[in-house]
Design a protein around this motif. Structure first.
Motif, PDB file in Angstrom:
ATOM      1  N   THR A 207       0.798  -1.224   0.000  1.00 15.60           N
ATOM      2  CA  THR A 207       0.000   0.000   0.000  1.00 15.60           C
ATOM      3  C   THR A 207       0.836   1.281   0.000  1.00 15.60           C
ATOM      4  O   THR A 207       0.534   2.213  -0.731  1.00 15.60           O
ATOM      5  N   CYS A 208       1.875   1.325   0.791  1.00 11.94           N
ATOM      6  CA  CYS A 208       2.590   2.580   1.057  1.00 11.94           C
ATOM      7  C   CYS A 208       3.753   2.855   0.107  1.00 11.94           C
ATOM      8  O   CYS A 208       4.137   4.015  -0.076  1.00 11.94           O
TER       9      CYS A 208
ATOM     10  N   ASN B  33      -6.302   2.668   1.154  1.00  9.47           N
ATOM     11  CA  ASN B  33      -6.682   1.251   1.181  1.00  9.47           C
ATOM     12  C   ASN B  33      -7.625   1.013   2.348  1.00  9.47           C
ATOM     13  O   ASN B  33      -7.194   0.734   3.467  1.00  9.47           O
TER      14      ASN B  33
END
Length: 153
Positions: free
Chosen positions: A63-64, A118
């Motif tokens: 996600t990051c 997310n």
């Protein structure tokens, strides 16, 4: 392997560097003022010895990484850069996790979207990812203290 020098030690009233051996510190070759050169992907980062933080590494990858792998496009602080993370790390894991969970606008109006965009991530997963970013950006002691305080070590 030659020693790396980090931190300071006062010896006889003078400041002396204290050695950290690279083989003992998985962060010695990646954390610096500017951070790793180029875009940082998870395969360039070590696996933390702490299970909670290691779980954050996997979340970061999924996600990051897109924003925190390099700050040029997104304005997000680049992982491994103490220049970008020191002031943030000083705020503590709880504050940073709250910003990441709830979303936040920085002083330059860069947006941290809630949960990194997310919605599938739980509060704990976001906090794990934050702990990994802080750990991999020079905040190892901050993360270790936070884990101990919260009974997660």
């Amino acid at each position: 392997m030659a020693p790396r020098f980090c931190g300071a030690l006062v010896v006889g009233g003078a400041l002396a560097a204290s050695p950290i051996w690279a083989q003992d510190d998985p962060l010695a070759d990646i954390v610096s003022r500017e951070g790793l050169e180029g875009f940082v992907t998870v395969d360039r980062l070590p696996v933390p010895e702490m299970a909670y933080v290691a779980a954050g590494r996997e979340i970061w990858a999924g996600t990051c990484e897109n924003c925190h792998g390099g700050e040029k496009l997104s304005g997000a602080p680049k992982i491994t850069s103490t220049k970008k993370w020191d002031k943030r790390t000083a705020k503590g894991i709880d504050t940073l996790a709250s910003h990441a969970i709830n979303g936040w606008f920085g002083p330059t109006y860069a947006e941290m979207p809630a949960r990194g965009g997310n919605d599938e991530l739980s509060d704990e997963q976001v906090t794990q990812a934050v702990s990994f970013m802080v750990w991999a950006s020079g905040g190892r002691e901050t993360v270790e203290a936070w884990l101990e305080t919260n009974g997660l070590q």
